[in-house]
Design a protein around this motif. Structure first.
Motif, PDB file in Angstrom:
ATOM      1  N   ALA A 182       0.853  -1.190   0.000  1.00 50.12           N
ATOM      2  CA  ALA A 182       0.000   0.000   0.000  1.00 50.12           C
ATOM      3  C   ALA A 182       0.888   1.239   0.000  1.00 50.12           C
ATOM      4  N   GLU A 183       0.781   2.028  -1.062  1.00 55.59           N
ATOM      5  CA  GLU A 183       1.638   3.213  -1.176  1.00 55.59           C
ATOM      6  C   GLU A 183       1.366   4.178  -0.021  1.00 55.59           C
ATOM      7  N   GLY A 184       2.457   4.666   0.567  1.00 52.98           N
ATOM      8  CA  GLY A 184       2.343   5.596   1.683  1.00 52.98           C
ATOM      9  C   GLY A 184       2.091   4.921   3.011  1.00 52.98           C
ATOM     10  N   HIS A 185       2.087   3.571   3.040  1.00 50.00           N
ATOM     11  CA  HIS A 185       1.842   2.838   4.282  1.00 50.00           C
ATOM     12  C   HIS A 185       2.916   1.757   4.444  1.00 50.00           C
ATOM     13  N   ALA A 186       3.045   1.243   5.633  1.00 48.61           N
ATOM     14  CA  ALA A 186       4.107   0.288   5.956  1.00 48.61           C
ATOM     15  C   ALA A 186       3.571  -1.134   6.015  1.00 48.61           C
ATOM     16  N   PHE A 187       2.680  -1.515   5.137  1.00 46.63           N
ATOM     17  CA  PHE A 187       2.196  -2.893   5.119  1.00 46.63           C
ATOM     18  C   PHE A 187       1.896  -3.307   3.680  1.00 46.63           C
ATOM     19  N   TYR A 188       1.879  -4.612   3.478  1.00 45.02           N
ATOM     20  CA  TYR A 188       1.518  -5.155   2.171  1.00 45.02           C
ATOM     21  C   TYR A 188       0.435  -6.204   2.380  1.00 45.02           C
ATOM     22  N   HIS A 189      -0.198  -6.569   1.274  1.00 43.13           N
ATOM     23  CA  HIS A 189      -1.270  -7.558   1.335  1.00 43.13           C
ATOM     24  C   HIS A 189      -1.082  -8.570   0.209  1.00 43.13           C
ATOM     25  N   SER A 190      -1.348  -9.844   0.488  1.00 42.07           N
ATOM     26  CA  SER A 190      -1.267 -10.903  -0.521  1.00 42.07           C
ATOM     27  C   SER A 190      -2.660 -11.167  -1.075  1.00 42.07           C
ATOM     28  N   PHE A 191      -2.810 -11.010  -2.380  1.00 37.79           N
ATOM     29  CA  PHE A 191      -4.093 -11.225  -3.029  1.00 37.79           C
ATOM     30  C   PHE A 191      -4.165 -12.597  -3.712  1.00 37.79           C
ATOM     31  N   GLY A 192      -3.473 -13.572  -3.193  1.00 35.55           N
ATOM     32  CA  GLY A 192      -3.468 -14.897  -3.795  1.00 35.55           C
ATOM     33  C   GLY A 192      -2.317 -15.044  -4.767  1.00 35.55           C
ATOM     34  N   ARG A 193      -2.428 -16.011  -5.639  1.00 36.92           N
ATOM     35  CA  ARG A 193      -1.365 -16.259  -6.610  1.00 36.92           C
ATOM     36  C   ARG A 193      -1.392 -15.233  -7.740  1.00 36.92           C
ATOM     37  N   VAL A 194      -0.192 -14.994  -8.297  1.00 39.42           N
ATOM     38  CA  VAL A 194      -0.133 -14.204  -9.519  1.00 39.42           C
ATOM     39  C   VAL A 194      -0.618 -15.059 -10.680  1.00 39.42           C
ATOM     40  N   LEU A 195      -0.918 -14.430 -11.794  1.00 43.02           N
ATOM     41  CA  LEU A 195      -1.333 -15.174 -12.975  1.00 43.02           C
ATOM     42  C   LEU A 195      -0.158 -15.962 -13.544  1.00 43.02           C
ATOM     43  N   ASP A 196      -0.461 -17.115 -14.109  1.00 40.62           N
ATOM     44  CA  ASP A 196       0.580 -17.914 -14.745  1.00 40.62           C
ATOM     45  C   ASP A 196       1.261 -17.102 -15.842  1.00 40.62           C
ATOM     46  N   GLY A 197       2.585 -17.203 -15.880  1.00 38.64           N
ATOM     47  CA  GLY A 197       3.364 -16.441 -16.849  1.00 38.64           C
ATOM     48  C   GLY A 197       3.924 -15.152 -16.303  1.00 38.64           C
ATOM     49  N   THR A 198       3.618 -14.811 -15.040  1.00 37.83           N
ATOM     50  CA  THR A 198       4.179 -13.610 -14.422  1.00 37.83           C
ATOM     51  C   THR A 198       5.633 -13.857 -14.052  1.00 37.83           C
ATOM     52  N   PRO A 199       6.567 -12.958 -14.382  1.00 37.06           N
ATOM     53  CA  PRO A 199       7.958 -13.138 -13.960  1.00 37.06           C
ATOM     54  C   PRO A 199       8.058 -13.245 -12.440  1.00 37.06           C
ATOM     55  N   CYS A 200       8.935 -14.146 -11.975  1.00 36.39           N
ATOM     56  CA  CYS A 200       9.064 -14.360 -10.527  1.00 36.39           C
ATOM     57  C   CYS A 200       9.548 -13.096  -9.827  1.00 36.39           C
ATOM     58  N   SER A 201      10.516 -12.423 -10.406  1.00 29.53           N
ATOM     59  CA  SER A 201      11.020 -11.164  -9.864  1.00 29.53           C
ATOM     60  C   SER A 201      11.759 -10.444 -10.977  1.00 29.53           C
ATOM     61  N   PRO A 202      11.961  -9.151 -10.858  1.00 30.04           N
ATOM     62  CA  PRO A 202      12.630  -8.405 -11.937  1.00 30.04           C
ATOM     63  C   PRO A 202      14.055  -8.920 -12.168  1.00 30.04           C
ATOM     64  N   GLY A 203      14.428  -9.032 -13.412  1.00 31.18           N
ATOM     65  CA  GLY A 203      15.782  -9.431 -13.759  1.00 31.18           C
ATOM     66  C   GLY A 203      16.055 -10.914 -13.730  1.00 31.18           C
ATOM     67  N   THR A 204      15.056 -11.756 -13.437  1.00 33.30           N
ATOM     68  CA  THR A 204      15.254 -13.201 -13.417  1.00 33.30           C
ATOM     69  C   THR A 204      14.560 -13.836 -14.616  1.00 33.30           C
ATOM     70  N   GLN A 205      14.962 -15.081 -14.917  1.00 33.49           N
ATOM     71  CA  GLN A 205      14.412 -15.782 -16.067  1.00 33.49           C
ATOM     72  C   GLN A 205      13.211 -16.648 -15.703  1.00 33.49           C
TER      73      GLN A 205
END
Length: 525
Positions: A182-205
């Motif tokens: 959440a922009e401007g706040h110190a917490f995050y939330h998990s909305f379940g799985r990402v869609l198939d085909g989403t890169p695991c993290s920036p710069g990785t294969q």
């Protein structure tokens, strides 16, 4: 704030996973959509994206096709007696469309397990995922994970009416969950799985598939262990190439550029290393230096050469290295700029078997002395030859060997172009005298015609060559076309014209004169 339970994003799922109690194996209904299709389903407004209300469904399999499949199974397997062994897979279906409209994505294909009571479920996977590559996304394109987080912007979450702006968060344990900060706040939330085909993290294969981060093998299948061997063959065992592994130990009697080895077209896994104050230099097939040429030291970094990237590193100490994955698209010439005695330059690369014999001939013509001691090339599994039986050979007196071994063949357009472009002087001269001084040979020549010069030449000049048996040899009272380098001693007391070992020295003729003038047009300006 307590630990939040992730909620699955049903309305974003490209498919769903469920288990049919009657069939047993897992079943996936997969309805692939590209990024552009997902954007259209979310809404035409480029700002806030409204989620669709229902989960996308795949069209049902036609009932006549299922009946035909069952009939085929009855006729081939029979139903008399108890069934044994595992069930059978149907043929693979066709590959789906790529999950992305640009860049990297994945496509999937599936198959069904046909089994009856008393049988075990089928062995193996019901789905295969393949990496698909499309043209690169535009520079201002929004990353796929950012789009998935942005879907929740302005929507109430966490059981309250408060809304937030969400951006991807990469510090959570599972990188294939849709973790949004959440922009401007110190917490995050998990909305379940990402869609198939989403890169695991920036710069990785890796790409996320069903909540797992998978990388593609050389066969293009995600989760595959297939890897290229040193020859560049997927799943190979290095049978189609040879390892060239040597140590260049020529100490050199003067400062300047010395040829180390030719790195031929098709070379892979190139590695060069040494520890001294000397500098490695690399020249392309067109006579241009890639790095450390023309008496200038290049900074460490990555350089493009012969269709591959050459990584040049120079540590704070005396260690210097070159490495490249290859394959090279053209020949490269490795040299060393000597400033002190050479302690040894180690180099290795893998070469296709069919290129090995031409490589030996070219390497000798471009600077390897035939008298130089070098380790032999070795392949991955050298064969062991049986020892020959001992025989008694009568001693026959042999004549004294010629003190000068024959010089290597230096003919060819590439050799002429290399030395013409890399030399300080190219001129036509007549040899007047020859004199041996210590371990050097001095020729007195009369300059007849100058093709190229970095500084003025006199009518009579001395040209020096290394050793008492220099290569190439110059005969008295003959005219030659010579390519020489200017060599100034560190203290400035000597200024010489040097004829490099296996350099360019051709007997003058009208035809060779025309070839030299043609070579001058191909040198870099």
């Amino acid at each position: 704030m307590g630990k939040l339970r992730p909620r699955e994003v049903d309305w974003l799922a490209l498919g769903y996973t469920g288990r049919d109690e009657n069939r047993g194996p897992e079943r996936l209904n997969y309805c692939p959509k590209s990024h552009s299709q997902l954007g259209q389903s979310w809404g035409s407004d480029s700002g806030l994206l409204a989620p669709p209300r229902q989960r996308p469904r795949c069209p049902p399999t036609p009932r006549p096709l299922q009946n035909l499949l069952l009939l085929w199974t009855f006729l081939n397997c029979g139903l008399g007696g108890g069934a044994q062994g595992p069930g059978e897979w149907t043929p693979w279906g066709s590959w789906s469309r790529c999950s992305s409209s640009c860049g990297r994505g994945l496509s999937v294909r599936s198959r069904r397990c046909v089994w009856f009571p008393g049988e075990e479920p089928c062995w193996g996977d019901s789905h295969e995922y393949r990496l698909c590559r499309l043209p690169d996304c535009p520079l201002r394109a929004i990353p796929f994970r950012d789009l998935q987080c942005a879907v929740y912007n302005g929507h109430p979450v966490l059981g309250s009416q408060k809304t937030y702006q969400w951006v991807p968060f990469y510090g959570a344990p599972n990188q294939c969950d849709l973790n949004c900060l959440a922009e401007g706040h110190a917490f995050y939330h998990s909305f379940g799985r990402v869609l198939d085909g989403t890169p695991c993290s920036p710069g990785t294969q890796g790409l996320c598939v069903a909540g797992r981060c998978l990388s593609a093998g050389c066969d293009g299948l995600l989760g595959s262990d297939a890897r290229e061997d040193h020859c560049g063959r997927c799943g190979g065992a290095n049978e189609s190439c040879l390892l060239v592994q040597r140590v260049f130990r020529d100490s050199g009697a003067f400062a300047g550029y010395w040829n180390v080895t030719l790195i031929p077209e098709g070379a892979r896994h190139i590695h060069v290393a040494h520890r001294s104050r000397n500098h490695l230099a690399l020249m392309g097939g067109d006579g241009r230096y890639v790095l450390n040429g023309n008496w200038a030291v290049s900074p460490p970094g990555t350089y493009e050469a012969a269709g591959t990237r050459v990584v040049y590193t120079r540590e704070a100490g005396p260690e210097e290295m070159l490495s490249a994955a290859g394959p090279t698209s053209q020949d490269l010439l490795l040299q060393v700029l000597l400033q002190e005695p050479n302690p040894g330059i180690e180099f290795e690369f893998w070469l296709p078997r069919e290129r090995y014999s031409p490589f030996q001939a070219q390497a000798q013509s471009l600077g390897w002395s035939l008298r130089q001691q070098q380790p032999q090339e070795v392949d991955g599994q050298p064969s062991k030859l049986p020892a020959a039986p001992a025989t008694t050979v009568p001693r026959i007196p042999t004549p004294a060997p010629d003190p000068c071994s024959p010089c290597p063949d230096t003919r060819g357009r590439a050799h002429r172009l290399l030395h013409y472009c890399g030399s300080d002087f190219v001129f036509r001269a007549r040899v007047l005298s020859r004199q041996h001084q210590a371990q050097e040979t001095r020729y007195e020549v009369q300059v007849r015609l100058i093709y190229k010069n970095r500084s003025p030449l006199r009518a009579l000049e001395y040209v020096w060559a290394l050793g008492r048996c220099p290569c190439p040899r110059l005969d008295l009272h003959r005219e030659y076309l010579l390519a020489a380098q200017r060599l100034i001693s560190p203290d400035g007391t000597q200024d010489r014209l040097l004829l490099p070992h296996t350099g360019y020295a051709r007997a003058w003729s009208p035809a060779e004169d025309s070839r030299v003038r043609l070579a001058a047009r191909h040198c870099p300006s």
